[in-house]
Design a protein around this motif. Structure first.
Motif, PDB file in Angstrom:
ATOM      1  N   ASN A  23      11.197   9.166  32.924  1.00 39.24           N
ATOM      2  CA  ASN A  23      11.081   7.879  32.258  1.00 39.24           C
ATOM      3  C   ASN A  23      10.814   8.114  30.777  1.00 39.24           C
ATOM      4  O   ASN A  23       9.739   8.583  30.399  1.00 39.24           O
ATOM      5  CB  ASN A  23       9.941   7.055  32.876  1.00 39.24           C
ATOM      6  N   VAL A  24      11.797   7.786  29.941  1.00 37.14           N
ATOM      7  CA  VAL A  24      11.693   8.011  28.496  1.00 37.14           C
ATOM      8  C   VAL A  24      11.578   6.661  27.801  1.00 37.14           C
ATOM      9  O   VAL A  24      12.492   5.834  27.875  1.00 37.14           O
ATOM     10  CB  VAL A  24      12.926   8.769  27.964  1.00 37.14           C
ATOM     11  N   LYS A  25      10.460   6.442  27.117  1.00 35.67           N
ATOM     12  CA  LYS A  25      10.223   5.168  26.442  1.00 35.67           C
ATOM     13  C   LYS A  25      10.966   5.098  25.108  1.00 35.67           C
ATOM     14  O   LYS A  25      11.177   6.114  24.455  1.00 35.67           O
ATOM     15  CB  LYS A  25       8.728   4.971  26.205  1.00 35.67           C
ATOM     16  N   LYS A  26      11.331   3.895  24.718  1.00 34.76           N
ATOM     17  CA  LYS A  26      11.994   3.677  23.438  1.00 34.76           C
ATOM     18  C   LYS A  26      11.095   4.142  22.294  1.00 34.76           C
ATOM     19  O   LYS A  26       9.893   3.889  22.283  1.00 34.76           O
ATOM     20  CB  LYS A  26      12.326   2.196  23.244  1.00 34.76           C
ATOM     21  N   GLY A  27      11.693   4.848  21.330  1.00 36.79           N
ATOM     22  CA  GLY A  27      10.958   5.294  20.159  1.00 36.79           C
ATOM     23  C   GLY A  27      10.109   6.528  20.371  1.00 36.79           C
ATOM     24  O   GLY A  27       9.326   6.899  19.494  1.00 36.79           O
ATOM     25  N   SER A  28      10.271   7.179  21.519  1.00 33.44           N
ATOM     26  CA  SER A  28       9.490   8.399  21.786  1.00 33.44           C
ATOM     27  C   SER A  28      10.325   9.641  21.477  1.00 33.44           C
ATOM     28  O   SER A  28      11.556   9.588  21.403  1.00 33.44           O
ATOM     29  CB  SER A  28       9.030   8.436  23.244  1.00 33.44           C
ATOM     30  N   ILE A  29       9.630  10.751  21.286  1.00 36.28           N
ATOM     31  CA  ILE A  29      10.291  12.068  21.204  1.00 36.28           C
ATOM     32  C   ILE A  29       9.861  12.824  22.448  1.00 36.28           C
ATOM     33  O   ILE A  29       8.718  13.271  22.557  1.00 36.28           O
ATOM     34  CB  ILE A  29       9.901  12.825  19.923  1.00 36.28           C
ATOM     35  N   TYR A  30      10.770  12.937  23.385  1.00 35.20           N
ATOM     36  CA  TYR A  30      10.485  13.426  24.736  1.00 35.20           C
ATOM     37  C   TYR A  30      10.953  14.877  24.850  1.00 35.20           C
ATOM     38  O   TYR A  30      12.120  15.190  24.609  1.00 35.20           O
ATOM     39  CB  TYR A  30      11.220  12.546  25.742  1.00 35.20           C
ATOM     40  N   GLY A  31      10.031  15.753  25.218  1.00 36.91           N
ATOM     41  CA  GLY A  31      10.384  17.158  25.408  1.00 36.91           C
ATOM     42  C   GLY A  31      10.639  17.466  26.870  1.00 36.91           C
ATOM     43  O   GLY A  31       9.746  17.284  27.715  1.00 36.91           O
ATOM     44  N   LEU A  32      11.847  17.911  27.188  1.00 33.38           N
ATOM     45  CA  LEU A  32      12.210  18.282  28.562  1.00 33.38           C
ATOM     46  C   LEU A  32      12.075  19.796  28.691  1.00 33.38           C
ATOM     47  O   LEU A  32      12.791  20.549  28.028  1.00 33.38           O
ATOM     48  CB  LEU A  32      13.628  17.825  28.874  1.00 33.38           C
ATOM     49  N   VAL A  33      11.148  20.227  29.537  1.00 37.02           N
ATOM     50  CA  VAL A  33      10.740  21.633  29.588  1.00 37.02           C
ATOM     51  C   VAL A  33      10.989  22.215  30.969  1.00 37.02           C
ATOM     52  O   VAL A  33      10.807  21.549  31.984  1.00 37.02           O
ATOM     53  CB  VAL A  33       9.234  21.747  29.238  1.00 37.02           C
ATOM     54  N   GLY A  34      11.406  23.495  30.995  1.00 31.87           N
ATOM     55  CA  GLY A  34      11.612  24.181  32.266  1.00 31.87           C
ATOM     56  C   GLY A  34      12.270  25.527  32.029  1.00 31.87           C
ATOM     57  O   GLY A  34      12.911  25.737  30.996  1.00 31.87           O
ATOM     58  N   ILE A  35      12.126  26.438  32.977  1.00 30.66           N
ATOM     59  CA  ILE A  35      12.760  27.747  32.852  1.00 30.66           C
ATOM     60  C   ILE A  35      14.267  27.606  33.057  1.00 30.66           C
ATOM     61  O   ILE A  35      14.758  26.553  33.468  1.00 30.66           O
ATOM     62  CB  ILE A  35      12.176  28.757  33.875  1.00 30.66           C
ATOM     63  N   ASN A  36      15.019  28.659  32.748  1.00 30.11           N
ATOM     64  CA  ASN A  36      16.459  28.649  32.979  1.00 30.11           C
ATOM     65  C   ASN A  36      16.761  28.334  34.445  1.00 30.11           C
ATOM     66  O   ASN A  36      16.122  28.878  35.342  1.00 30.11           O
ATOM     67  CB  ASN A  36      17.074  30.011  32.621  1.00 30.11           C
ATOM     68  N   GLY A  37      17.732  27.446  34.657  1.00 27.72           N
ATOM     69  CA  GLY A  37      18.105  27.096  36.020  1.00 27.72           C
ATOM     70  C   GLY A  37      17.293  25.971  36.621  1.00 27.72           C
ATOM     71  O   GLY A  37      17.466  25.640  37.798  1.00 27.72           O
ATOM     72  N   SER A  38      16.418  25.358  35.817  1.00 26.92           N
ATOM     73  CA  SER A  38      15.582  24.278  36.356  1.00 26.92           C
ATOM     74  C   SER A  38      16.323  22.944  36.409  1.00 26.92           C
ATOM     75  O   SER A  38      15.851  21.998  37.026  1.00 26.92           O
ATOM     76  CB  SER A  38      14.310  24.126  35.522  1.00 26.92           C
ATOM     77  N   GLY A  39      17.488  22.848  35.727  1.00 30.66           N
ATOM     78  CA  GLY A  39      18.291  21.625  35.788  1.00 30.66           C
ATOM     79  C   GLY A  39      18.239  20.779  34.530  1.00 30.66           C
ATOM     80  O   GLY A  39      18.722  19.635  34.522  1.00 30.66           O
ATOM     81  N   LYS A  40      17.680  21.320  33.451  1.00 23.20           N
ATOM     82  CA  LYS A  40      17.513  20.534  32.225  1.00 23.20           C
ATOM     83  C   LYS A  40      18.854  20.065  31.658  1.00 23.20           C
ATOM     84  O   LYS A  40      19.031  18.874  31.376  1.00 23.20           O
ATOM     85  CB  LYS A  40      16.777  21.353  31.148  1.00 23.20           C
ATOM     86  N   THR A  41      19.793  20.988  31.492  1.00 25.07           N
ATOM     87  CA  THR A  41      21.089  20.620  30.912  1.00 25.07           C
ATOM     88  C   THR A  41      21.853  19.673  31.829  1.00 25.07           C
ATOM     89  O   THR A  41      22.522  18.747  31.361  1.00 25.07           O
ATOM     90  CB  THR A  41      21.928  21.877  30.623  1.00 25.07           C
ATOM     91  N   THR A  42      21.739  19.872  33.134  1.00 28.70           N
ATOM     92  CA  THR A  42      22.390  18.959  34.080  1.00 28.70           C
ATOM     93  C   THR A  42      21.812  17.555  33.940  1.00 28.70           C
ATOM     94  O   THR A  42      22.546  16.562  33.973  1.00 28.70           O
ATOM     95  CB  THR A  42      22.212  19.452  35.528  1.00 28.70           C
TER      96      THR A  42
END
Length: 249
Positions: A23-42
Motif C-alpha cells: 500500500n503506497v500512499k500519495k506523495g510518499s517515497i516508498y522503498g521496496l526492499v529485498g534480496i535478489n529473487g524476492s520479486g521486487k522487479t516483478t
C-alpha cells in the motif's frame, strides 16, 4: 494511490509473487526492499502495467494497472535494464517522449540536460550505463509524472548526479504530491530518502509501514536502527518463526 492485494504471478511453474500486499500512499517515497529473487522487479512491472497477474489486484489511483493507457500517461518508469532505440540520440528520443506525454515540460528538460551535462547529439547506445540512467531520468522527469517507479535508479551514479536527481524527486513530492517507489540494494542511501518501506521475501511482504514507526517498533528503547539493521532483523525474525513452525510440526 498504489494498492496491491494478494498479488500472485508464476513463471515456468515458479511463483515470483505469492500473495503480495503493498500500500503506497500519495506523495510518499516508498522503498521496496529485498534480496535478489524476492520479486521486487516483478512487483514493479505489475505496477507499471507491463505484467498481468495470475490472481489478486494491482491498482494505481483506483484503476487496474495492466494495459491501461490512461494510467501509463501519468506514470514514469526507469528500469534497471534500460532500452533505447538503436540509432536515436537524446534529441530524437526527446521528440518521441514529447509526442507521447501531454504534460511534457520543455524548460525542465533543458535545465536537466544542462545540469547533467548530457550531449543531445550523441547516440544513447554510445552512452555509459551511468550516462544512460541520467538521460532516462531527464526524459522521465520532464514528462511530469504523477507516479514515479525506479528500479536501482542510482546504481553507478556519482554523488553530484545523485544529488541533482534526488533534489528533483523531493521537490516534486513536496510541490506536486509525486508518489515514488524505489527499489534498490543500497539501503544506506534509501534510509535518508524513503519515508515508507516494504520488505519483501519470496514474493511476499514481511513488513510494511512508515520507516520511523518500523524503526521505533524494532529498536524499542535502544538506539534507533539503520535500515540495513532493520532489514537484517526482519529477515532473522522470519527465519526464527519459520524454524519454530517447522519444529512444531
Amino acid at each position: 494511490m498504489i494498492q496491491i492485494k494478494n498479488l500472485t504471478k508464476t513463471f515456468d511453474g515458479q511463483k515470483a509473487l505469492d500473495g503480495l500486499n503493498l500500500n503506497v500512499k500519495k506523495g510518499s517515497i516508498y522503498g521496496l526492499v529485498g534480496i535478489n529473487g524476492s520479486g521486487k522487479t516483478t512487483a514493479l512491472n505489475h505496477i507499471t502495467g507491463l505484467y498481468k497477474q495470475d490472481f489478486g489486484e494491482c491498482q494505481v489511483n483506483g484503476e487496474n494497472s495492466y494495459d491501461n493507457k490512461k494510467m501509463k500517461e501519468t506514470l514514469g518508469y526507469i528500469p534497471d535494464e534500460l532500452f533505447f532505440f538503436t540509432n536515436y540520440n537524446l534529441k530524437n528520443t526527446k521528440a518521441f517522449y514529447k509526442n507521447m506525454y501531454k504534460n511534457w515540460n520543455e524548460d525542465r528538460y533543458k535545465d536537466l540536460i544542462e545540469r547533467l551535462q548530457l550531449n543531445e547529439k550523441k547516440r544513447l547506445k554510445g552512452f555509459s550505463k551511468g550516462m544512460q540512467k541520467q538521460a532516462a531520468f531527464a526524459l522521465i522527469m520532464s514528462t511530469m509524472p504523477e507516479v514515479l517507479i525506479l528500479d536501482e535508479p542510482i546504481d553507478g551514479l556519482d554523488p553530484i548526479v545523485k544529488k541533482v536527481i534526488m533534489e528533483y524527486i523531493i521537490e516534486d513530492v513536496a510541490d506536486r504530491g509525486l508518489t515514488t517507489v524505489i527499489s534498490s540494494h543500497n539501503l544506506k542511501e534509501m534510509d535518508g530518502i524513503c519515508d515508507t518501506v516494504g520488505i519483501m521475501k519470496k514474493g511476499k511482504t514481511l513488513i510494511e509501514g512508515e520507516l520511523d514507526e518500523i524503526r521505533q517498533k524494532i529498536s524499542g528503547e535502544s538506539e534507533p536502527l539503520s535500515l540495513d539493521e532493520i532489514f537484517v532483523k526482519v529477515y532473522e525474525n522470519d527465519y526464527k518463526n519459520r524454524g519454530v513452525e517447522k519444529n512444531d510440526k
